[in-house]
Design a protein around this motif. Structure first.
Motif, PDB file in Angstrom:
ATOM      1  N   THR A  29     -45.819 -57.082  40.189  1.00  0.00           N
ATOM      2  CA  THR A  29     -46.613 -57.232  38.651  1.00  0.00           C
ATOM      3  C   THR A  29     -45.991 -58.621  38.234  1.00  0.00           C
ATOM      4  O   THR A  29     -46.054 -59.143  37.461  1.00  0.00           O
ATOM      5  CB  THR A  29     -46.233 -56.090  37.254  1.00  0.00           C
ATOM      6  N   ILE A  32     -47.167 -62.047  39.246  1.00  0.00           N
ATOM      7  CA  ILE A  32     -48.693 -62.310  39.098  1.00  0.00           C
ATOM      8  C   ILE A  32     -48.872 -62.269  37.371  1.00  0.00           C
ATOM      9  O   ILE A  32     -49.023 -63.401  37.018  1.00  0.00           O
ATOM     10  CB  ILE A  32     -49.594 -60.623  39.005  1.00  0.00           C
ATOM     11  N   ASP A  33     -47.786 -61.830  36.649  1.00  0.00           N
ATOM     12  CA  ASP A  33     -47.255 -61.467  35.412  1.00  0.00           C
ATOM     13  C   ASP A  33     -47.236 -63.302  34.828  1.00  0.00           C
ATOM     14  O   ASP A  33     -48.061 -63.923  34.373  1.00  0.00           O
ATOM     15  CB  ASP A  33     -46.641 -60.845  34.388  1.00  0.00           C
ATOM     16  N   GLU A  36     -49.187 -65.923  35.485  1.00  0.00           N
ATOM     17  CA  GLU A  36     -50.953 -66.126  35.032  1.00  0.00           C
ATOM     18  C   GLU A  36     -50.440 -66.389  33.332  1.00  0.00           C
ATOM     19  O   GLU A  36     -51.103 -67.578  32.383  1.00  0.00           O
ATOM     20  CB  GLU A  36     -51.031 -64.600  34.852  1.00  0.00           C
TER      21      GLU A  36
ATOM     22  N   THR B  29     -51.383 -50.715  36.041  1.00  0.00           N
ATOM     23  CA  THR B  29     -51.088 -52.104  36.267  1.00  0.00           C
ATOM     24  C   THR B  29     -52.514 -52.855  36.130  1.00  0.00           C
ATOM     25  O   THR B  29     -52.962 -54.303  36.042  1.00  0.00           O
ATOM     26  CB  THR B  29     -50.783 -51.708  37.899  1.00  0.00           C
ATOM     27  N   ILE B  32     -53.571 -54.314  33.256  1.00  0.00           N
ATOM     28  CA  ILE B  32     -52.845 -55.533  32.829  1.00  0.00           C
ATOM     29  C   ILE B  32     -53.201 -56.005  33.319  1.00  0.00           C
ATOM     30  O   ILE B  32     -54.006 -57.418  33.100  1.00  0.00           O
ATOM     31  CB  ILE B  32     -51.957 -55.357  32.953  1.00  0.00           C
ATOM     32  N   ASP B  33     -54.061 -55.827  34.427  1.00  0.00           N
ATOM     33  CA  ASP B  33     -53.638 -57.033  35.764  1.00  0.00           C
ATOM     34  C   ASP B  33     -55.448 -57.768  35.024  1.00  0.00           C
ATOM     35  O   ASP B  33     -55.762 -59.289  35.583  1.00  0.00           O
ATOM     36  CB  ASP B  33     -53.901 -57.120  36.874  1.00  0.00           C
ATOM     37  N   GLU B  36     -56.161 -60.563  32.575  1.00  0.00           N
ATOM     38  CA  GLU B  36     -55.462 -61.640  32.806  1.00  0.00           C
ATOM     39  C   GLU B  36     -56.045 -62.547  33.904  1.00  0.00           C
ATOM     40  O   GLU B  36     -56.438 -63.673  33.986  1.00  0.00           O
ATOM     41  CB  GLU B  36     -53.974 -61.507  32.517  1.00  0.00           C
ATOM     42  N   VAL B  40     -58.183 -65.898  33.608  1.00  0.00           N
ATOM     43  CA  VAL B  40     -58.199 -67.162  34.002  1.00  0.00           C
ATOM     44  C   VAL B  40     -58.748 -68.013  34.699  1.00  0.00           C
ATOM     45  O   VAL B  40     -59.751 -69.177  35.056  1.00  0.00           O
ATOM     46  CB  VAL B  40     -56.562 -66.833  35.214  1.00  0.00           C
TER      47      VAL B  40
END
Lengths: 186, 186
Positions: A29, A32-33, A36, B29, B32-33, B36, B40
């Motif tokens: 995490t 990635i976070d 990003e 997760t 959240i991911d 994002e 992008v």
């Protein structure tokens, strides 16, 4: 102090435990976070820059378009300026030739021909927007007339009035091709 | 009405998902991911679209620029076409007038004047790129000449040769203003 620190550590552990049940997941995490968030910022900046470039290009297109339209109109409007200017001495000479007195039929016939030519030249010039500048009896205007001589103003002629034209002037629409050469009362 | 209701339901579901992440960690997760990554992606798509629009605009600027340059050049090159064309009958008439025989000094003086005018007109036309089309003795070319009569070809004259010019032709650079009216051997 020591107690507080201990508690803090415990809390952190708790949080870690709550947020990330497995170590593997935690790292993933984070990996990635972090990029990003900056990637989003970077992309937003890139997009804004590109949008700015696009808007400038679009404005440039609009400017070019109106500038070119204007240039074309000017070119068409004044296209006969050069040839028109060069014809003026020919017209002067034809007018001078017509001042010749003729005594026989051949001369009269020649003169008649020249008159017709002069007429047709003036029509052609007029169709292209070239006209004689008004002069005799008009008030002197330095934009249209060139004073080559002055005479004293008399009772019936106001000062600044053109009393005689020595050479005709011509203009193409609003542009003077050649000012009229005049004698002005002063 | 139906749409509003549907949207409301969707919003509720989102809120629920955000507020209650605890049931399964995997889902959290993902929650959240996914936004994002899609942000992008969305930004990348928006950037690519904008870049495409910018590149098209830049290409359009280059096209407009060369098209306008070309148009301007054409306008300047052929600017004297209309006035030039209108002068041709005047030149014909002056040439015809010069064919008049004169018997006295006044007539001769008039004729001399007309000759000079004709000379100056031809110089003016030439300076603007207007020239007489070669005809007499040339091989007939339908792009430049108009045959109004034919005569039998003789021993010393090849077929398709122009033997006589009834009216002069003129061209402005490569453009024919008026073809030459000719008699051709056949």
């Amino acid at each position: 102090m020591a107690e507080e620190k201990k508690q803090e550590v415990e809390e952190l552990t708790e949080v870690e435990a709550a947020e990330a049940p497995t170590t593997e997941h935690d790292e993933e995490t984070e990996d990635i976070d972090i990029p990003e968030v900056s990637e989003v910022e970077e992309l937003t900046n890139k997009f804004n820059e590109m949008e700015d470039k696009f808007l400038r290009a679009r404005a440039e297109i609009a400017n070019m378009s109106s500038r070119n339209k204007n240039e074309r109109e000017q070119l068409v409007r004044y296209r006969s300026q050069d040839l028109g200017k060069k014809l003026l001495p020919a017209i002067d000479n034809l007018e001078r030739a017509l001042a010749t007195e003729v005594t026989d039929d051949q001369g009269a016939s020649l003169k008649k021909g020249v008159e017709m030519v002069l007429e047709s030249l003036n029509v052609a010039l007029k169709e292209e927007g070239i006209t004689e500048i008004k002069a005799e009896g008009e008030t002197f205007d330095p934009n249209l007339h060139q004073a080559v001589q002055t005479v004293p103003a008399e009772a019936d002629v106001k000062a600044e009035t053109i009393v005689n034209v020595l050479q005709k002037g011509y203009q193409l629409h609003d542009r003077v091709l050649r000012p009229a050469m005049v004698i002005v009362a002063q």
